[in-house]
Design a protein around this motif. Structure first.
Motif, PDB file in Angstrom:
ATOM      1  N   ASP A 133      -1.189  -5.369   2.112  1.00  0.00           N
ATOM      2  CA  ASP A 133      -0.712  -5.150   0.748  1.00  0.00           C
ATOM      3  C   ASP A 133       0.163  -3.890   0.714  1.00  0.00           C
ATOM      4  O   ASP A 133      -0.291  -2.791   1.046  1.00  0.00           O
ATOM      5  CB  ASP A 133      -1.908  -4.978  -0.193  1.00  0.00           C
ATOM      6  CG  ASP A 133      -1.474  -4.974  -1.653  1.00  0.00           C
ATOM      7  OD1 ASP A 133      -0.287  -4.691  -1.925  1.00  0.00           O
ATOM      8  OD2 ASP A 133      -2.334  -5.229  -2.519  1.00  0.00           O
ATOM      9  N   PRO A 134       1.433  -3.975   0.334  1.00  0.00           N
ATOM     10  CA  PRO A 134       2.330  -2.801   0.329  1.00  0.00           C
ATOM     11  C   PRO A 134       1.820  -1.672  -0.543  1.00  0.00           C
ATOM     12  O   PRO A 134       1.996  -0.500  -0.222  1.00  0.00           O
ATOM     13  CB  PRO A 134       3.646  -3.377  -0.213  1.00  0.00           C
ATOM     14  CG  PRO A 134       3.554  -4.850  -0.009  1.00  0.00           C
ATOM     15  CD  PRO A 134       2.096  -5.201  -0.091  1.00  0.00           C
ATOM     16  N   ARG A 135       1.183  -2.033  -1.657  1.00  0.00           N
ATOM     17  CA  ARG A 135       0.687  -0.985  -2.550  1.00  0.00           C
ATOM     18  C   ARG A 135      -0.406  -0.163  -1.889  1.00  0.00           C
ATOM     19  O   ARG A 135      -0.468   1.062  -2.052  1.00  0.00           O
ATOM     20  CB  ARG A 135       0.164  -1.618  -3.844  1.00  0.00           C
ATOM     21  CG  ARG A 135       1.259  -2.232  -4.696  1.00  0.00           C
ATOM     22  CD  ARG A 135       0.697  -3.019  -5.842  1.00  0.00           C
ATOM     23  NE  ARG A 135      -0.110  -4.150  -5.373  1.00  0.00           N
ATOM     24  CZ  ARG A 135      -0.716  -5.013  -6.182  1.00  0.00           C
ATOM     25  NH1 ARG A 135      -0.648  -4.856  -7.496  1.00  0.00           N
ATOM     26  NH2 ARG A 135      -1.411  -6.009  -5.683  1.00  0.00           N
ATOM     27  N   LEU A 136      -1.270  -0.776  -1.111  1.00  0.00           N
ATOM     28  CA  LEU A 136      -2.328  -0.053  -0.405  1.00  0.00           C
ATOM     29  C   LEU A 136      -1.747   0.852   0.667  1.00  0.00           C
ATOM     30  O   LEU A 136      -2.153   2.009   0.824  1.00  0.00           O
ATOM     31  CB  LEU A 136      -3.302  -1.051   0.222  1.00  0.00           C
ATOM     32  CG  LEU A 136      -4.480  -0.436   0.997  1.00  0.00           C
ATOM     33  CD1 LEU A 136      -5.310   0.447   0.081  1.00  0.00           C
ATOM     34  CD2 LEU A 136      -5.340  -1.538   1.620  1.00  0.00           C
ATOM     35  N   LEU A 137      -0.760   0.355   1.384  1.00  0.00           N
ATOM     36  CA  LEU A 137      -0.124   1.161   2.428  1.00  0.00           C
ATOM     37  C   LEU A 137       0.588   2.381   1.845  1.00  0.00           C
ATOM     38  O   LEU A 137       0.514   3.487   2.392  1.00  0.00           O
ATOM     39  CB  LEU A 137       0.864   0.290   3.214  1.00  0.00           C
ATOM     40  CG  LEU A 137       0.254  -0.848   4.038  1.00  0.00           C
ATOM     41  CD1 LEU A 137       1.347  -1.677   4.702  1.00  0.00           C
ATOM     42  CD2 LEU A 137      -0.696  -0.288   5.091  1.00  0.00           C
ATOM     43  N   VAL A 138       1.257   2.189   0.719  1.00  0.00           N
ATOM     44  CA  VAL A 138       1.942   3.309   0.061  1.00  0.00           C
ATOM     45  C   VAL A 138       0.939   4.362  -0.394  1.00  0.00           C
ATOM     46  O   VAL A 138       1.153   5.571  -0.241  1.00  0.00           O
ATOM     47  CB  VAL A 138       2.785   2.804  -1.123  1.00  0.00           C
ATOM     48  CG1 VAL A 138       3.291   3.976  -1.967  1.00  0.00           C
ATOM     49  CG2 VAL A 138       3.961   1.979  -0.632  1.00  0.00           C
ATOM     50  N   GLY A 139      -0.195   3.932  -0.925  1.00  0.00           N
ATOM     51  CA  GLY A 139      -1.224   4.869  -1.363  1.00  0.00           C
ATOM     52  C   GLY A 139      -1.776   5.697  -0.213  1.00  0.00           C
ATOM     53  O   GLY A 139      -1.973   6.912  -0.339  1.00  0.00           O
ATOM     54  N   ILE A 140      -2.032   5.041   0.921  1.00  0.00           N
ATOM     55  CA  ILE A 140      -2.545   5.755   2.104  1.00  0.00           C
ATOM     56  C   ILE A 140      -1.526   6.786   2.594  1.00  0.00           C
ATOM     57  O   ILE A 140      -1.871   7.929   2.918  1.00  0.00           O
ATOM     58  CB  ILE A 140      -2.892   4.758   3.218  1.00  0.00           C
ATOM     59  CG1 ILE A 140      -4.076   3.880   2.797  1.00  0.00           C
ATOM     60  CG2 ILE A 140      -3.211   5.491   4.522  1.00  0.00           C
ATOM     61  CD1 ILE A 140      -4.398   2.770   3.784  1.00  0.00           C
TER      62      ILE A 140
END
Length: 227
Positions: A31-38
């Motif tokens: 999920d791109p949103r999860l990767l951006v958050g990390i």
């Protein structure tokens, strides 16, 4: 034709059907949103670590507890320790991590509260000036203090007249290393002992004048010039 979501029941009545529910999906590592958050969290942590590392670039150094005169052996009891940021001039000062030279003497005056310069410490053989005391019955000139430069004049006694001969300058631009105010007791005049740093070549003339009871005068030399 019956509408969608409506079903018939016995007796001809109709009831509304139960709408379909949307199930939440478990987030995926893709999920791109999860990767951006990390990535944002990692960037924040790195920024804080870098900021803390840059904020503490101080070095522990030696600081003079009091004025240290020329010729004084440098020992721990004369010094405090403190942390300062030196960066480009760090090599000029004696660091606490380096310790003190075992046979180090002050070859320059180190004022109270100042850091300990490496250039001010050397072996005893390198001390080319020694303090010698002059006792003055007159007040010192305004501005003359420890570290100031003064000219020293001497007038030898004139046996014939009972007075003094014309004064001769013994020292030019000599450094005051110590001052002591003394009182001779009740009703006695106060006197000042001025310790002046004298080179080895000048010492014989100074001692000769003192041995012959010359009258010593000290003149403030703000420029420190030798002329």
């Amino acid at each position: 034709m019956a509408s969608a979501g409506i079903r018939r029941r016995g007796g001809g009545g109709m009831t509304l059907g139960t709408p379909a529910t949307n199930r939440l999906k478990r987030p995926s590592w893709r999920d791109p949103r999860l990767l951006v958050g990390i990535l944002l969290v990692l960037a924040s942590v790195a920024a804080v670590v870098s900021l803390l590392a840059g904020a503490d670039r101080t070095t522990e150094v030696f600081i003079a507890k009091r004025d240290i005169p020329v010729g004084q052996k440098i020992t721990e009891d004369l010094l405090d320790r403190g942390r300062v940021r030196l960066d480009p001039v760090q090599e000029r000062y004696q660091l606490a991590a380096e310790g003190l030279p075992s046979n180090g003497f002050a070859v320059q005056r180190i004022p109270q509260g100042e850091l300990l310069p490496k250039s001010s410490i050397d072996e005893a053989a390198s001390v080319d000036r020694s303090p010698i005391a002059f006792s003055l019955d007159e007040n010192l000139p305004a501005g003359a203090k420890v570290g100031s430069r003064v000219d020293v004049w001497a007038s030898r006694p004139d046996v014939r007249s009972g007075g003094f001969n014309e004064p001769v300058r013994l020292l030019a631009g000599a450094e005051i290393s110590q001052l002591e105010n003394r009182s001779g007791g009740l009703g006695s005049n106060r006197s000042t002992s001025v310790y002046v740093l004298v080179g080895k070549q000048q010492m014989p003339q100074i001692l000769d004048s003192l041995a012959n009871n010359a009258k010593i005068s000290v003149v403030w030399n703000p420029s420190g010039g030798q002329g």
